[in-house]
Design a protein around this motif. Structure first.
Motif, PDB file in Angstrom:
ATOM      1  N   VAL A  34     -34.610  27.757  22.313  1.00  0.00           N
ATOM      2  CA  VAL A  34     -33.219  27.940  22.726  1.00  0.00           C
ATOM      3  C   VAL A  34     -32.887  29.419  22.615  1.00  0.00           C
ATOM      4  CG1 VAL A  34     -30.822  27.403  22.181  1.00  0.00           C
ATOM      5  CG2 VAL A  34     -32.550  25.656  21.930  1.00  0.00           C
ATOM      6  N   ILE A  43     -32.326  26.687  27.393  1.00  0.00           N
ATOM      7  CA  ILE A  43     -33.348  25.924  26.687  1.00  0.00           C
ATOM      8  C   ILE A  43     -34.595  25.853  27.558  1.00  0.00           C
ATOM      9  CG2 ILE A  43     -32.479  23.687  27.477  1.00  0.00           C
ATOM     10  CD1 ILE A  43     -33.302  22.691  24.597  1.00  0.00           C
ATOM     11  N   TYR A  45     -38.453  24.028  27.840  1.00  0.00           N
ATOM     12  CA  TYR A  45     -39.167  22.854  27.348  1.00  0.00           C
ATOM     13  C   TYR A  45     -40.450  22.653  28.143  1.00  0.00           C
ATOM     14  CZ  TYR A  45     -36.694  21.140  31.425  1.00  0.00           C
ATOM     15  OH  TYR A  45     -36.204  21.007  32.695  1.00  0.00           O
ATOM     16  N   LEU A  60     -28.461  17.596  26.151  1.00  0.00           N
ATOM     17  CA  LEU A  60     -28.360  18.755  25.277  1.00  0.00           C
ATOM     18  C   LEU A  60     -26.980  18.708  24.627  1.00  0.00           C
ATOM     19  CD1 LEU A  60     -29.672  21.436  24.343  1.00  0.00           C
ATOM     20  CD2 LEU A  60     -28.510  22.538  26.255  1.00  0.00           C
ATOM     21  N   TYR A  62     -24.406  20.454  21.567  1.00  0.00           N
ATOM     22  CA  TYR A  62     -24.238  21.670  20.772  1.00  0.00           C
ATOM     23  C   TYR A  62     -22.764  21.861  20.414  1.00  0.00           C
ATOM     24  CZ  TYR A  62     -23.084  23.366  25.458  1.00  0.00           C
ATOM     25  OH  TYR A  62     -22.542  23.503  26.701  1.00  0.00           O
ATOM     26  N   THR A 107     -26.860  26.120  30.327  1.00  0.00           N
ATOM     27  CA  THR A 107     -25.544  25.487  30.302  1.00  0.00           C
ATOM     28  C   THR A 107     -24.563  26.264  31.172  1.00  0.00           C
ATOM     29  OG1 THR A 107     -24.789  26.768  28.391  1.00  0.00           O
ATOM     30  CG2 THR A 107     -25.892  24.663  27.945  1.00  0.00           C
ATOM     31  N   VAL A 136     -27.718  22.558  17.775  1.00  0.00           N
ATOM     32  CA  VAL A 136     -28.318  22.262  19.072  1.00  0.00           C
ATOM     33  C   VAL A 136     -29.321  21.119  18.936  1.00  0.00           C
ATOM     34  CG1 VAL A 136     -29.685  23.185  20.983  1.00  0.00           C
ATOM     35  CG2 VAL A 136     -28.005  24.637  19.831  1.00  0.00           C
ATOM     36  N   PHE A 138     -31.778  18.680  21.571  1.00  0.00           N
ATOM     37  CA  PHE A 138     -32.300  18.390  22.910  1.00  0.00           C
ATOM     38  C   PHE A 138     -32.981  17.028  22.838  1.00  0.00           C
ATOM     39  CE2 PHE A 138     -35.897  18.993  26.030  1.00  0.00           C
ATOM     40  CZ  PHE A 138     -35.108  18.935  27.161  1.00  0.00           C
TER      41      PHE A 138
END
Length: 150
Positions: A34, A43, A45, A60, A62, A107, A136, A138
């Protein structure tokens, strides 16, 4: 006849159960990362073991802490208020290729809540001074990842 129907029902149950179970073994190929990019969160991945699907839902979540300042028409700046805004949730679809999902998600930019900035009066406009992200999480393929913030 009753035996044939029972065998058919068992076959369907086994068929659908296999498909569901085979898609439930996510494996992180490289660490989920992140990055705070100002008013947004990015993010990255790379997860395999998602099964024979074309796409999957990811979530996600946060929290944010917002620092504001106030500016009047003459350009004067006064301190604003800080406020917390918890439980942001982004749900999005990510493509899966050969059971593997890899990519980047960013985001939407955080927009200041004018009512929470608490400027002296209507002649002042609230501005964003700083945004801090926290907590955060995920989630993909039924597994949650807690990537550390830098």
């Amino acid at each position: 006849m009753k035996t044939n129907i029972s065998a058919f029902v068992f076959f369907l149950f086994a068929l659908f159960s296999y498909g569901t179970a085979s898609a439930q073994h996510p494996n992180v190929k490289s660490p989920v990362t992140v990055k705070d990019i100002g008013t947004q969160l990015e993010i990255k991945y790379d997860i395999s073991g998602l099964g024979n699907i074309r796409s999957t839902q990811a979530t996600l979540t946060y929290d944010i802490h917002v620092e504001t300042q106030c500016r009047n028409h003459g350009g004067n700046v006064a301190p604003g208020q800080s406020y917390d805004d918890d439980d942001h949730i982004d749900t999005f679809t990510i493509p899966v290729n050969n059971g593997r999902a890899r990519g980047t998600y960013t985001t939407k930019a955080i927009v200041i809540d004018q009512s929470k900035a608490d400027c002296p009066n209507g002649g002042w406009t609230a501005e964003l001074a700083d945004v801090t992200f926290s907590n955060v999480v995920f989630k993909i393929g039924g597994v949650q990842y807690y990537p550390p913030l830098p």
